[in-house]
Motif scaffolding. Structure first.
Motif, PDB file in Angstrom:
ATOM      1  N   GLY A  25       5.963   5.303  24.327  1.00  0.00           N
ATOM      2  CA  GLY A  25       6.952   4.568  23.553  1.00  0.00           C
ATOM      3  C   GLY A  25       6.370   3.642  22.510  1.00  0.00           C
ATOM      4  N   VAL A  26       5.052   3.503  22.482  1.00  0.00           N
ATOM      5  CA  VAL A  26       4.400   2.643  21.495  1.00  0.00           C
ATOM      6  C   VAL A  26       4.370   3.360  20.146  1.00  0.00           C
ATOM      7  N   LYS A  27       4.622   2.627  19.082  1.00  0.00           N
ATOM      8  CA  LYS A  27       4.628   3.223  17.746  1.00  0.00           C
ATOM      9  C   LYS A  27       3.261   3.019  17.080  1.00  0.00           C
ATOM     10  N   VAL A  28       2.891   3.973  16.251  1.00  0.00           N
ATOM     11  CA  VAL A  28       1.590   3.949  15.585  1.00  0.00           C
ATOM     12  C   VAL A  28       1.811   4.022  14.080  1.00  0.00           C
ATOM     13  N   TRP A  29       1.173   3.088  13.354  1.00  0.00           N
ATOM     14  CA  TRP A  29       1.219   3.075  11.897  1.00  0.00           C
ATOM     15  C   TRP A  29      -0.188   3.305  11.348  1.00  0.00           C
ATOM     16  N   LEU A  30      -0.247   3.974  10.202  1.00  0.00           N
ATOM     17  CA  LEU A  30      -1.511   4.123   9.478  1.00  0.00           C
ATOM     18  C   LEU A  30      -1.591   3.024   8.427  1.00  0.00           C
ATOM     19  N   ASP A  31      -2.606   2.156   8.567  1.00  0.00           N
ATOM     20  CA  ASP A  31      -2.781   1.036   7.635  1.00  0.00           C
ATOM     21  C   ASP A  31      -3.592   1.490   6.423  1.00  0.00           C
ATOM     22  N   ASP A  32      -3.448   0.757   5.304  1.00  0.00           N
ATOM     23  CA  ASP A  32      -4.194   1.025   4.060  1.00  0.00           C
ATOM     24  C   ASP A  32      -4.022   2.476   3.619  1.00  0.00           C
ATOM     25  N   VAL A  83       3.607   4.614   7.850  1.00  0.00           N
ATOM     26  CA  VAL A  83       2.442   4.409   6.999  1.00  0.00           C
ATOM     27  C   VAL A  83       2.645   3.137   6.203  1.00  0.00           C
ATOM     28  N   LYS A  84       1.526   2.413   6.007  1.00  0.00           N
ATOM     29  CA  LYS A  84       1.573   1.190   5.208  1.00  0.00           C
ATOM     30  C   LYS A  84       0.839   1.466   3.898  1.00  0.00           C
ATOM     31  N   ILE A  85       1.599   1.427   2.800  1.00  0.00           N
ATOM     32  CA  ILE A  85       1.005   1.678   1.488  1.00  0.00           C
ATOM     33  C   ILE A  85       0.036   0.539   1.176  1.00  0.00           C
ATOM     34  N   ASP A  86      -1.169   0.884   0.784  1.00  0.00           N
ATOM     35  CA  ASP A  86      -2.196  -0.118   0.544  1.00  0.00           C
ATOM     36  C   ASP A  86      -1.774  -1.068  -0.571  1.00  0.00           C
ATOM     37  N   ARG A  87      -2.165  -2.349  -0.384  1.00  0.00           N
ATOM     38  CA  ARG A  87      -1.752  -3.396  -1.333  1.00  0.00           C
ATOM     39  C   ARG A  87      -2.286  -3.158  -2.745  1.00  0.00           C
ATOM     40  N   SER A  88      -3.359  -2.356  -2.890  1.00  0.00           N
ATOM     41  CA  SER A  88      -3.895  -2.112  -4.228  1.00  0.00           C
ATOM     42  C   SER A  88      -2.902  -1.342  -5.091  1.00  0.00           C
ATOM     43  N   PHE A  89      -2.086  -0.450  -4.474  1.00  0.00           N
ATOM     44  CA  PHE A  89      -1.066   0.282  -5.232  1.00  0.00           C
ATOM     45  C   PHE A  89       0.106  -0.626  -5.580  1.00  0.00           C
ATOM     46  N   ILE A  90       0.473  -1.496  -4.616  1.00  0.00           N
ATOM     47  CA  ILE A  90       1.621  -2.386  -4.847  1.00  0.00           C
ATOM     48  C   ILE A  90       1.296  -3.396  -5.938  1.00  0.00           C
ATOM     49  N   ALA A  91       0.052  -3.889  -5.968  1.00  0.00           N
ATOM     50  CA  ALA A  91      -0.322  -4.941  -6.921  1.00  0.00           C
ATOM     51  C   ALA A  91      -0.187  -4.478  -8.353  1.00  0.00           C
ATOM     52  N   ASP A  92      -0.448  -3.190  -8.633  1.00  0.00           N
ATOM     53  CA  ASP A  92      -0.478  -2.708 -10.016  1.00  0.00           C
ATOM     54  C   ASP A  92       0.722  -1.829 -10.370  1.00  0.00           C
ATOM     55  N   MET A  93       1.693  -1.711  -9.482  1.00  0.00           N
ATOM     56  CA  MET A  93       2.779  -0.769  -9.746  1.00  0.00           C
ATOM     57  C   MET A  93       3.675  -1.207 -10.901  1.00  0.00           C
ATOM     58  N   LEU A  94       3.694  -2.518 -11.237  1.00  0.00           N
ATOM     59  CA  LEU A  94       4.536  -2.967 -12.349  1.00  0.00           C
ATOM     60  C   LEU A  94       3.933  -2.621 -13.694  1.00  0.00           C
ATOM     61  N   ARG A  95       2.594  -2.494 -13.751  1.00  0.00           N
ATOM     62  CA  ARG A  95       1.957  -2.248 -15.044  1.00  0.00           C
ATOM     63  C   ARG A  95       1.191  -0.930 -15.104  1.00  0.00           C
ATOM     64  N   ASP A  96       1.047  -0.265 -13.998  1.00  0.00           N
ATOM     65  CA  ASP A  96       0.304   0.999 -13.972  1.00  0.00           C
ATOM     66  C   ASP A  96       1.247   2.117 -13.533  1.00  0.00           C
ATOM     67  N   PRO A  97       1.670   2.994 -14.449  1.00  0.00           N
ATOM     68  CA  PRO A  97       2.601   4.072 -14.090  1.00  0.00           C
ATOM     69  C   PRO A  97       2.042   4.999 -13.016  1.00  0.00           C
ATOM     70  N   ASP A  98       0.708   5.181 -13.009  1.00  0.00           N
ATOM     71  CA  ASP A  98       0.120   6.061 -12.000  1.00  0.00           C
ATOM     72  C   ASP A  98       0.308   5.505 -10.599  1.00  0.00           C
ATOM     73  N   ASP A  99       0.109   4.187 -10.419  1.00  0.00           N
ATOM     74  CA  ASP A  99       0.303   3.585  -9.104  1.00  0.00           C
ATOM     75  C   ASP A  99       1.763   3.652  -8.694  1.00  0.00           C
ATOM     76  N   LEU A 100       2.662   3.461  -9.656  1.00  0.00           N
ATOM     77  CA  LEU A 100       4.089   3.552  -9.340  1.00  0.00           C
ATOM     78  C   LEU A 100       4.458   4.978  -8.937  1.00  0.00           C
ATOM     79  N   ALA A 101       3.921   5.950  -9.662  1.00  0.00           N
ATOM     80  CA  ALA A 101       4.232   7.342  -9.339  1.00  0.00           C
ATOM     81  C   ALA A 101       3.664   7.715  -7.963  1.00  0.00           C
ATOM     82  N   LEU A 102       2.443   7.255  -7.681  1.00  0.00           N
ATOM     83  CA  LEU A 102       1.836   7.565  -6.390  1.00  0.00           C
ATOM     84  C   LEU A 102       2.607   6.912  -5.254  1.00  0.00           C
ATOM     85  N   THR A 103       3.033   5.669  -5.463  1.00  0.00           N
ATOM     86  CA  THR A 103       3.823   4.976  -4.439  1.00  0.00           C
ATOM     87  C   THR A 103       5.138   5.704  -4.199  1.00  0.00           C
ATOM     88  N   THR A 104       5.792   6.113  -5.282  1.00  0.00           N
ATOM     89  CA  THR A 104       7.055   6.854  -5.163  1.00  0.00           C
ATOM     90  C   THR A 104       6.848   8.159  -4.411  1.00  0.00           C
TER      91      THR A 104
END
Length: 706
Positions: free
Chosen positions: A605-612, A631-652
């Protein structure tokens, strides 16, 4: 040596002269004492024969019983009565044997050599039985009729029973009497012949003495001199000079040939011992001892000549994981393949005087001496990093490892072998700290870094007991309604002198030193205990979960499910409220092992997440084979998603693909409102970051949850 030989010859001549005087003196008294001497000789012969017979009987019996005890160990262990009987019947056929018995540890007869074994199970009760049953070693007992020899039968430290053999004294006495009678007859006949021969012998004695002196020089003194010279040569380590050739057919010739054989054997064993002492048994490479001697010798040769040396210390990254997951045979195969690849690179790029050695474990050392050693060492290190990062095929599985290499130079870094080897180890360690699968040159600043790291490791030991380590909790918010649904437990170290130590610093120290295996379970237990006290006043509402980071070392140890179960049992936390966070690289480094452990946790019953998530190389395809809940999206993608279209596309793309697999998506490092809005628009499930809440104490989070 010649004075000793001359002394031996002189002493022999004097002895011959004295012997002649003694013989002539004895001749006068020989006739009237002949009968007395014959009686005395007969009595002495009887006594000597009696003692010899008894000694021979005892020695023969003990040797036979020792052999029987060894032969009967396996049959008695497997209770093979047929084989035991066969061995006993063979023993009973020996001369003078009265009986042969095998008994158990309590003294009950197991076999007496007969086909029916009529005495089976009968307790031995004869006068000699007690010592035989209770004796813990080879025991010989004498009675009026027999000599009883017994010995326990052992398998390891376990005593299975014993074996007894009795030898008839009467039979032996009969042989002794017969032999004595024959000896007396021969003695009487000898006495009569003696009278006739004494005269002739006296005449021949003088001539014989002369011949013996001459022959002694040729047949005894000279060979002894040669043997002494050969012994001195062997003592000096010159085994070839110890070889002697003799065509003589007598004992001295056998001695000389045996001496020559011994010299050859010693020389062969000396070569074998040297090879074993200086060669690594697994890879056949030079070992630490031979490398150190060669390094000392080369340093002595190049010191003062303006020449340079380079040492490369190469250590396999994550080698322990291979032994822990695939076994030591697979580990040996990895070492062999690494050794072959390193050897090929050294032969290609190391130069003619390069030396490769294995220092034990997964550490290899290379010495370079030719040309520009810095440039050559750099080229070789780059080649090794590339070659050793290629996958290995072990037990039909691809294994990815890599190597960390430290380089130190002579005389720039140190002037002695010990200091050079220490510097190489330090540089190799810094390569591992730098991320592994790379190389680093030694610098004096590394010493200070190592000292700081060692000090930090020492102070980290016991930090939990001293109350310096504590947990804070960063809220996790559901984006659909903005509700607090959980928190991530974060470890903090408040050092009494250094203040707040960054987790990126001390967590790495704990991971490298193995302290994380002690700290990790304590963090898990404390976090579960805190979460068990959280909740809303309305019990129908969903209680917040707690997520805890799990070290790759904890995952590799194999006992993570047991540790989690124990923590849940002690704290009373529901399994569904515990989320374990593992890094993506920790899971894919040994996917089969991780999948088995995570499946066990998932069933509990324990849940497992993949970090970074997104920083590794696995891709979402691995999510189909590893049971993860989020899954936890790494903070490096979140930090640049407003100004980097590639990070936004990858996050999406990560959000969409994870949802297609039924996996929850968590965004970490949300620090701006615009980031939060974009994540909500793209359907991200959960988020955490300073915009949503700073890490707080367990009490403060409980108030937020209430």
């Amino acid at each position: 040596m010649r004075p000793l030989v001359s002394g031996l010859q002189a002493k022999f001549a004097i002895a011959m002269a004295i012997m002649m005087v003694v013989v002539l003196s004895l001749l006068a008294t020989l006739l009237h004492r002949q009968s007395t001497m014959q009686a005395e000789v007969a009595e002495l012969g009887r006594q000597a024969m009696h003692g010899m017979v008894e000694e021979n009987l005892q020695r023969q019996g003990e040797a036979a019983v020792e052999q029987l005890a060894e032969m009967l160990a396996n049959p008695l262990y497997y209770f093979d009565l047929e084989e035991i009987g066969s061995v006993l019947r063979s023993a009973q056929k020996a001369p003078d044997v009265s009986y042969a018995l095998v008994y158990d540890a309590q003294g009950r007869i197991i076999h007496d050599g007969t086909d029916e074994i009529a005495s089976y199970g009968r307790q031995m009760s004869d006068p000699l039985a007690y010592e035989a049953i209770n004796g813990d070693k080879l025991t010989t007992q004498w009675s009026a009729d027999v000599v009883d020899v017994s010995e326990p039968i052992m398998v390891g430290e376990q005593r299975l029973g014993g074996v007894r053999v009795g030898y008839s004294i009467a039979s032996v006495r009969a042989h002794e009497t017969s032999a004595l009678a024959a000896a007396k007859q021969r003695l009487d006949a000898l006495g009569q012949r003696h009278l006739l021969l004494v005269g002739a012998l006296l005449a021949a004695l003088m001539a014989t003495c002369v011949v013996v002196v001459v022959l002694m020089q040729r047949t005894l003194v000279r060979p002894i001199r040669d043997l002494a010279a050969a012994a001195r040569a062997i003592e000096a380590g010159n085994y070839e000079s110890g070889r002697m050739v003799s065509h003589r057919r007598d004992e001295l010739g056998e001695l000389m040939r045996g001496f020559s054989t011994m010299s050859e054997s010693i020389a062969r064993h000396d070569r074998d011992v040297r090879r074993m002492a200086y060669t690594d048994s697994l890879t056949g490479l030079t070992n630490r001892l031979a490398f150190r001697e060669s390094l000392d010798h080369r340093l002595m040769m190049v010191r003062g000549a303006g020449r340079h040396l380079a040492l490369l210390f190469a250590d396999i990254d994550d080698f322990k994981r291979v032994n822990d997951t695939l076994g030591h045979e697979a580990g040996d195969e990895v070492l062999l393949q690494f050794a072959n690849r390193i050897n090929e690179s050294v032969q290609l790029l190391g130069g003619d005087d390069a030396l490769l050695a294995r220092f034990g474990g997964d550490e290899f050392v290379i010495l370079i001496q030719d040309g520009d050693v810095r440039a050559r060492a750099t080229q070789l290190a780059e080649n090794l990093v590339a070659e050793l990062s290629r996958p290995l095929l072990i037990q039909d599985r691809q294994v990815f490892l890599g190597t960390s290499i430290g380089i130190t130079l002579f005389p720039e870094d140190a002037a002695g072998a010990s200091a050079l080897m220490k510097n190489g180890d330090i540089a190799m360690y810094q390569a591992k700290v730098a991320g592994k699968n790379c190389y680093r040159f030694y610098s004096r600043a590394m010493d200070q870094a190592v000292e700081r790291r060692v000090r930090m490791e020492q102070e980290l030991r016991g930090a939990w007991e001293r109350g310096e380590l504590s947990l804070v909790y960063q809220p996790v918010v559901r984006l659909s309604d903005g509700k607090l649904v959980g928190a991530e437990a974060l470890l903090r170290w408040q050092h009494p002198e250094l203040g707040m130590v960054a987790p990126s610093v001390f967590i790495d120290v704990a991971e490298q030193s193995g302290l994380i295996e002690v700290i990790g379970p304590r963090v898990l237990r404390a976090a579960c205990a805190a979460a068990a006290r959280w909740g809303f006043e309305d019990d129908t509402l969903e209680k917040p979960f707690i997520s805890v980071n799990v070290s790759p070392r904890q995952l590799r140890s194999g006992d993570l499910p047991e540790t989690v179960a124990e923590c849940l049992r002690e704290t009373g936390l529901a399994p569904g409220r515990l989320h374990l966070e593992l890094t993506e690289t920790a899971v894919i480094s040994d996917e089969a092992h991780a999948s088995a452990l995570l499946s066990t946790l998932h069933r509990a019953g324990v849940k497992v997440w993949l970090d970074d998530f997104g920083t590794g190389f696995s891709g979402l395809s691995h999510l189909r084979r590893v049971p993860v809940d989020g899954v936890k999206i790494d903070r490096s993608f979140i930090a640049d998603m407003l100004r980097d279209p590639d990070d936004l596309a990858l996050t999406t793309a990560i959000i969409a693909m994870a949802h297609s697999l039924g996996i929850t998506v968590v965004a970490e490092g949300v620090e701006q409102e615009g980031q939060l809005d974009l994540l909500r628009e793209r359907g991200c499930d959960l988020a955490q970051g300073y915009w949503l809440g700073y890490p707080v104490s367990a009490h403060e989070l409980n108030q937020m949850a209430s």
